[in-house]
Scaffold this active site. Structure first.
Site, PDB file in Angstrom:
ATOM      1  N   TYR A  61       1.893 -13.461 -15.284  1.00 48.67           N
ATOM      2  CA  TYR A  61       0.511 -12.652 -13.939  1.00 48.67           C
ATOM      3  C   TYR A  61      -1.139 -12.883 -14.390  1.00 48.67           C
ATOM      4  O   TYR A  61      -1.613 -13.030 -12.904  1.00 48.67           O
ATOM      5  CB  TYR A  61       0.442 -11.497 -14.845  1.00 48.67           C
ATOM      6  CG  TYR A  61       0.065 -10.582 -14.479  1.00 48.67           C
ATOM      7  CD1 TYR A  61       0.531  -9.717 -13.146  1.00 48.67           C
ATOM      8  CD2 TYR A  61      -0.799  -9.454 -14.999  1.00 48.67           C
ATOM      9  CE1 TYR A  61      -0.121  -9.031 -12.089  1.00 48.67           C
ATOM     10  CE2 TYR A  61      -1.709  -8.469 -13.999  1.00 48.67           C
ATOM     11  CZ  TYR A  61      -1.142  -8.087 -12.982  1.00 48.67           C
ATOM     12  OH  TYR A  61      -2.021  -7.052 -12.116  1.00 48.67           O
ATOM     13  N   ILE A  65      -5.080   0.616 -15.704  1.00 51.65           N
ATOM     14  CA  ILE A  65      -5.311   1.908 -14.609  1.00 51.65           C
ATOM     15  C   ILE A  65      -3.916   2.867 -15.143  1.00 51.65           C
ATOM     16  O   ILE A  65      -3.166   2.613 -15.278  1.00 51.65           O
ATOM     17  CB  ILE A  65      -5.450   1.453 -13.271  1.00 51.65           C
ATOM     18  CG1 ILE A  65      -7.011   0.584 -13.091  1.00 51.65           C
ATOM     19  CG2 ILE A  65      -5.171   2.302 -12.224  1.00 51.65           C
ATOM     20  CD1 ILE A  65      -7.811   1.242 -13.329  1.00 51.65           C
ATOM     21  N   SER A 116      -7.222  -8.947 -11.516  1.00 49.41           N
ATOM     22  CA  SER A 116      -7.507  -8.072 -13.230  1.00 49.41           C
ATOM     23  C   SER A 116      -7.898  -8.572 -13.772  1.00 49.41           C
ATOM     24  O   SER A 116      -8.480 -10.288 -13.724  1.00 49.41           O
ATOM     25  CB  SER A 116      -5.416  -8.679 -13.553  1.00 49.41           C
ATOM     26  OG  SER A 116      -5.485  -7.935 -14.650  1.00 49.41           O
ATOM     27  N   ALA A 151       0.969  -1.349   0.039  1.00 45.75           N
ATOM     28  CA  ALA A 151       0.088   0.172  -0.103  1.00 45.75           C
ATOM     29  C   ALA A 151       0.935   0.896   0.264  1.00 45.75           C
ATOM     30  O   ALA A 151       0.097   2.431   0.375  1.00 45.75           O
ATOM     31  CB  ALA A 151      -0.847   0.147   1.181  1.00 45.75           C
ATOM     32  N   ASP A 182       7.157  -9.721   4.294  1.00 45.02           N
ATOM     33  CA  ASP A 182       7.429 -10.055   2.218  1.00 45.02           C
ATOM     34  C   ASP A 182       6.028 -10.559   1.988  1.00 45.02           C
ATOM     35  O   ASP A 182       6.138 -12.017   2.572  1.00 45.02           O
ATOM     36  CB  ASP A 182       8.728 -10.771   1.112  1.00 45.02           C
ATOM     37  CG  ASP A 182       8.493 -10.989   0.810  1.00 45.02           C
ATOM     38  OD1 ASP A 182       7.480 -11.845  -0.201  1.00 45.02           O
ATOM     39  OD2 ASP A 182      10.053 -11.508   0.750  1.00 45.02           O
ATOM     40  N   ALA A 220      -2.186 -16.380 -15.191  1.00 43.36           N
ATOM     41  CA  ALA A 220      -2.533 -17.153 -14.105  1.00 43.36           C
ATOM     42  C   ALA A 220      -2.353 -16.928 -12.162  1.00 43.36           C
ATOM     43  O   ALA A 220      -3.922 -16.827 -11.635  1.00 43.36           O
ATOM     44  CB  ALA A 220      -1.428 -18.227 -13.974  1.00 43.36           C
TER      45      ALA A 220
END
Length: 246
Positions: free
Chosen positions: A154, A187, A141, A12, A62, A156
């Site tokens: 990405y 975006i 996405s 964030a 992480d 998958a």
């Protein structure tokens, strides 16, 4: 124990995740901002969040590391006493055609985007079950819905988040925990700012609204899913793509 509701948001510190943090802060949430490591540059973000009269704390992990996620969630609980909303936003890309894609590039994207979503969620769920309430919102996405050449890793990972969301929603609905995903399209972020005008024109041609979305437009949908206004919504994937995938 925080008097406000508390949102833990992964990844964030910039982009969409930062806008989600600011949007929820403006709506009275105390914010736990996940970052891989703390540094002085984050203090400006803290000021932006706290000017809304809410608390902000940074919690390190992480997301690809289960033990670090376990420690991060415990740290969040120690600081705030609760977690009402989890936003799984952390993600990376390592694009390339599969004929040239290295094994480590596939694994890295899946480890952060999909396994990271599991790692954080798995550690948050016991607290939400004890509270008998919670919201889990994960960033998928449109390429997880429709695919995209050059992004098998990405796509998958983001498709996996959709399956994860729907299955988890069925598991925890009886505990008043709502689980949803949002699927942004193109975006306007730092990643798209570097594209040429020609490439951008090609992207706009694919979108019925003829423009890219903004991070704040994604954040506002997340805010809805985090609020009481979404109290009968679970197991859903909301495309935020200007109509690109219908």
């Amino acid at each position: 124990m925080s008097e406000n509701k508390v949102a833990l948001i992964t990844g964030a510190t910039r982009g969409i995740g930062k806008e989600i943090a600011l949007e929820l802060a403006e709506n009275g949430f105390d914010i736990a901002v996940n970052c891989r490591r703390k540094d002085d540059s984050l203090e400006e973000l803290r000021k932006e969040i706290e000017k809304n009269g809410v608390r902000c704390e940074f919690v390190e992990a992480d997301v690809a590391n289960f033990e670090q996620c376990e420690a991060m969630v415990k740290d969040t609980i120690e600081k705030f006493g609760r977690i009402d909303v989890l936003v799984n936003n952390a993600g990376i890309t390592r694009d390339g055609l599969i004929m040239r894609m290295k094994k480590e590039d596939f694994e890295a994207v899946v480890d952060v985007n999909l396994t990271g979503t599991f790692n954080v969620t798995r550690n948050v769920i016991p607290y939400m079950i004890k509270q008998k309430s919670g919201r889990i919102i994960s960033l998928s996405s449109v390429v997880g819905v429709a695919g995209n050449a050059g992004q098998t890793n990405y796509s998958a990972s983001k498709a996996g988040i959709i399956g994860f969301t729907k299955s988890l929603a069925k598991e925890v609905a009886s505990r008043n925990i709502l689980v949803n995903a949002v699927a942004p399209g193109f975006i306007d972020t730092d990643m798209t700012k570097v594209l040429s005008d020609t490439v951008k024109d090609g992207i706009h041609a694919q979108i019925p609204l003829k423009r890219m979305g903004t991070p704040r437009e994604v954040a506002k949908v997340v805010k809805f899913l985090a609020s009481e206004d979404s109290s009968y919504v679970t197991g859903q994937v909301i495309n935020i793509d200007g109509g690109m995938v219908m």
